[in-house]
Design an enzyme around this catalytic site. Structure first.
Site, PDB file in Angstrom:
ATOM      1  N   ASN A 219       0.836  -1.214   0.000  1.00  0.00           N
ATOM      2  CA  ASN A 219       0.000   0.000   0.000  1.00  0.00           C
ATOM      3  C   ASN A 219       0.863   1.253   0.000  1.00  0.00           C
ATOM      4  O   ASN A 219       0.549   2.237  -0.677  1.00  0.00           O
ATOM      5  CB  ASN A 219      -0.946  -0.009   1.208  1.00  0.00           C
ATOM      6  CG  ASN A 219      -2.194  -0.815   0.933  1.00  0.00           C
ATOM      7  OD1 ASN A 219      -3.039  -0.406   0.149  1.00  0.00           O
ATOM      8  ND2 ASN A 219      -2.292  -1.986   1.548  1.00  0.00           N
TER       9      ASN A 219
ATOM     10  N   ARG B  23       0.871  -1.747  15.029  1.00  0.00           N
ATOM     11  CA  ARG B  23       0.865  -1.322  16.432  1.00  0.00           C
ATOM     12  C   ARG B  23      -0.458  -0.620  16.716  1.00  0.00           C
ATOM     13  O   ARG B  23      -0.908   0.198  15.899  1.00  0.00           O
ATOM     14  CB  ARG B  23       2.006  -0.323  16.742  1.00  0.00           C
ATOM     15  CG  ARG B  23       3.385  -0.762  16.377  1.00  0.00           C
ATOM     16  CD  ARG B  23       3.810  -2.036  17.020  1.00  0.00           C
ATOM     17  NE  ARG B  23       3.807  -1.991  18.479  1.00  0.00           N
ATOM     18  CZ  ARG B  23       4.006  -3.046  19.250  1.00  0.00           C
ATOM     19  NH1 ARG B  23       4.174  -4.238  18.698  1.00  0.00           N
ATOM     20  NH2 ARG B  23       4.014  -2.932  20.555  1.00  0.00           N
TER      21      ARG B  23
ATOM     22  N   LEU C 151      -2.363   2.193  18.488  1.00  0.00           N
ATOM     23  CA  LEU C 151      -1.930   3.513  18.970  1.00  0.00           C
ATOM     24  C   LEU C 151      -2.746   3.922  20.187  1.00  0.00           C
ATOM     25  O   LEU C 151      -3.924   3.565  20.306  1.00  0.00           O
ATOM     26  CB  LEU C 151      -2.088   4.535  17.845  1.00  0.00           C
ATOM     27  CG  LEU C 151      -1.216   4.220  16.616  1.00  0.00           C
ATOM     28  CD1 LEU C 151      -1.672   5.029  15.405  1.00  0.00           C
ATOM     29  CD2 LEU C 151       0.257   4.490  16.918  1.00  0.00           C
TER      30      LEU C 151
ATOM     31  N   HIS D 229      -7.888  -0.813   6.098  1.00  0.00           N
ATOM     32  CA  HIS D 229      -8.184  -2.075   6.777  1.00  0.00           C
ATOM     33  C   HIS D 229      -8.771  -3.049   5.752  1.00  0.00           C
ATOM     34  O   HIS D 229      -9.646  -2.663   4.965  1.00  0.00           O
ATOM     35  CB  HIS D 229      -9.174  -1.829   7.920  1.00  0.00           C
ATOM     36  CG  HIS D 229      -9.508  -3.078   8.660  1.00  0.00           C
ATOM     37  ND1 HIS D 229      -8.633  -3.663   9.557  1.00  0.00           N
ATOM     38  CD2 HIS D 229     -10.595  -3.886   8.621  1.00  0.00           C
ATOM     39  CE1 HIS D 229      -9.172  -4.762  10.033  1.00  0.00           C
ATOM     40  NE2 HIS D 229     -10.369  -4.920   9.490  1.00  0.00           N
TER      41      HIS D 229
ATOM     42  N   VAL E 177     -10.039   0.324  18.042  1.00  0.00           N
ATOM     43  CA  VAL E 177      -9.277  -0.370  16.990  1.00  0.00           C
ATOM     44  C   VAL E 177     -10.150  -0.532  15.736  1.00  0.00           C
ATOM     45  O   VAL E 177     -11.275  -1.016  15.818  1.00  0.00           O
ATOM     46  CB  VAL E 177      -8.808  -1.758  17.495  1.00  0.00           C
ATOM     47  CG1 VAL E 177      -8.171  -2.557  16.357  1.00  0.00           C
ATOM     48  CG2 VAL E 177      -7.812  -1.587  18.632  1.00  0.00           C
TER      49      VAL E 177
HETATM   50  C1  GRF Z   1      -3.043  -4.599   4.052  1.00  0.00           C
HETATM   51  O1  GRF Z   1      -3.923  -5.647   3.775  1.00  0.00           O
HETATM   52  C2  GRF Z   1      -3.714  -3.534   4.860  1.00  0.00           C
HETATM   53  O2  GRF Z   1      -5.078  -3.393   4.568  1.00  0.00           O
HETATM   54  C3  GRF Z   1      -3.537  -4.029   6.266  1.00  0.00           C
HETATM   55  O3  GRF Z   1      -2.267  -4.623   6.301  1.00  0.00           O
HETATM   56  C4  GRF Z   1      -1.917  -5.049   4.984  1.00  0.00           C
HETATM   57  C5  GRF Z   1      -0.624  -4.381   4.657  1.00  0.00           C
HETATM   58  O4  GRF Z   1      -0.114  -4.814   3.425  1.00  0.00           O
HETATM   59  N1  GRF Z   1      -3.713  -2.960   7.218  1.00  0.00           N
HETATM   60  P1  GRF Z   1       1.048  -3.984   2.727  1.00  0.00           P
HETATM   61  O5  GRF Z   1       2.216  -3.955   3.724  1.00  0.00           O
HETATM   62  O6  GRF Z   1       0.530  -2.639   2.408  1.00  0.00           O
HETATM   63  O7  GRF Z   1       1.385  -4.781   1.503  1.00  0.00           O
END
Ligand code: GRF
Length: 237
Positions: free
Chosen positions: A20, A98, A100, A116, A151
């Site tokens: 991401n 983590r 927060l 998420h 969360v």
């Molecule tokens: C993603 O699925 C995101 O939605 C979640 O953790 C994962 C992280 O993947 N919070 P990346 O490190 O961005 O590939």
């Protein structure tokens, strides 16, 4: 990724591979994108995304969370010092593992965003794809939201839905969702950075956002389902 007046200086916080993060960096490589990625910060030195960020010429920092076990405030003070040092105005969590504290969340209220991998408020927490399969939902997806003290809670900026297919494994479903994460997160961060998001009664309004004109149905209601008195049930295998 040279700074441009008017771009919102943004930090991305990661713990892992950073796909991401990479999608946000790619979007921000366009000088017209309203956020400038001023910092990628990881809580683990072995986070794969660090190398990607460095290769893209983005400043990186590591604040190891492990030495701060039992002292979340201490960890967050160290993170906050990096954010201030890099003059950051927005923080995007991208696989940052983590939780927060309410104090940190309050300090960044309205300027802290997360992605998420579920259609919140369904499946907060971990193992979302496994839990979606176990629940037998036909639609799953991802959510970009502002972070509040609970969360995986906070005003929702954007969601993307995908079908759950017969025979899906958690990995196959995760990959289908991740592809949409990479589309929806850059868009939502842009709205926030451009000042297009307003919060009213705990809900986010995005100025100028366009809603789709179609629904996503799964399974599709084909003619057979309409004509046959006892249609065969389609479902996970
Ligand atoms: C993603 O699925 C995101 O939605 C979640 O953790 C994962 C992280 O993947 N919070 P990346 O490190 O961005 O590939």
């Amino acid at each position: 990724m040279a700074g441009r007046p008017g771009r919102t200086r943004t930090a991305i916080l990661i713990s892992g591979r950073g796909s991401n993060m990479a999608a946000l960096l790619a979007a921000a490589a366009d000088p017209a994108y309203p956020a400038e990625i001023a910092l990628v910060l990881a809580n683990r030195a072995d986070a794969g995304g660090l190398a990607l960020a460095a290769a893209a010429g983005v400043p990186t920092a590591v604040v190891e969370s492990r030495p701060f076990r039992g002292d979340r405030e201490g960890f967050e003070r160290a993170v906050q010092a990096e954010l201030l040092h890099h003059d950051v105005a927005l923080v995007a969590l991208a696989g940052f593992m983590r939780v927060l504290t309410p104090g940190f969340v309050a300090a960044w209220e309205g300027r802290l965003v997360n992605i998420h991998p579920s259609l919140l408020p369904a499946f907060p927490g971990l193992d979302t794809h496994e839990r979606a399969l176990a629940a037998g939902v036909r639609l799953h997806g991802c959510t970009v939201h502002l972070v509040s003290a609970g969360v995986d809670e906070g005003p929702i900026l954007a969601q993307a839905a995908v079908p759950v297919l017969p025979g899906d494994t958690a990995a196959a479903l995760a990959a289908r969702v991740l592809e949409q994460e990479h589309r929806v997160y850059p868009a939502a961060l842009a709205w926030l950075a451009a000042g297009r998001v307003r919060i009213a009664a705990g809900r986010a309004m995005v100025a100028g956002a366009v809603a789709p004109g179609t629904a996503l149905l799964n399974p599709l209601p084909g003619p057979l389902a309409l004509l046959t008195p006892t249609p065969r049930v389609a479902g996970p295998e």
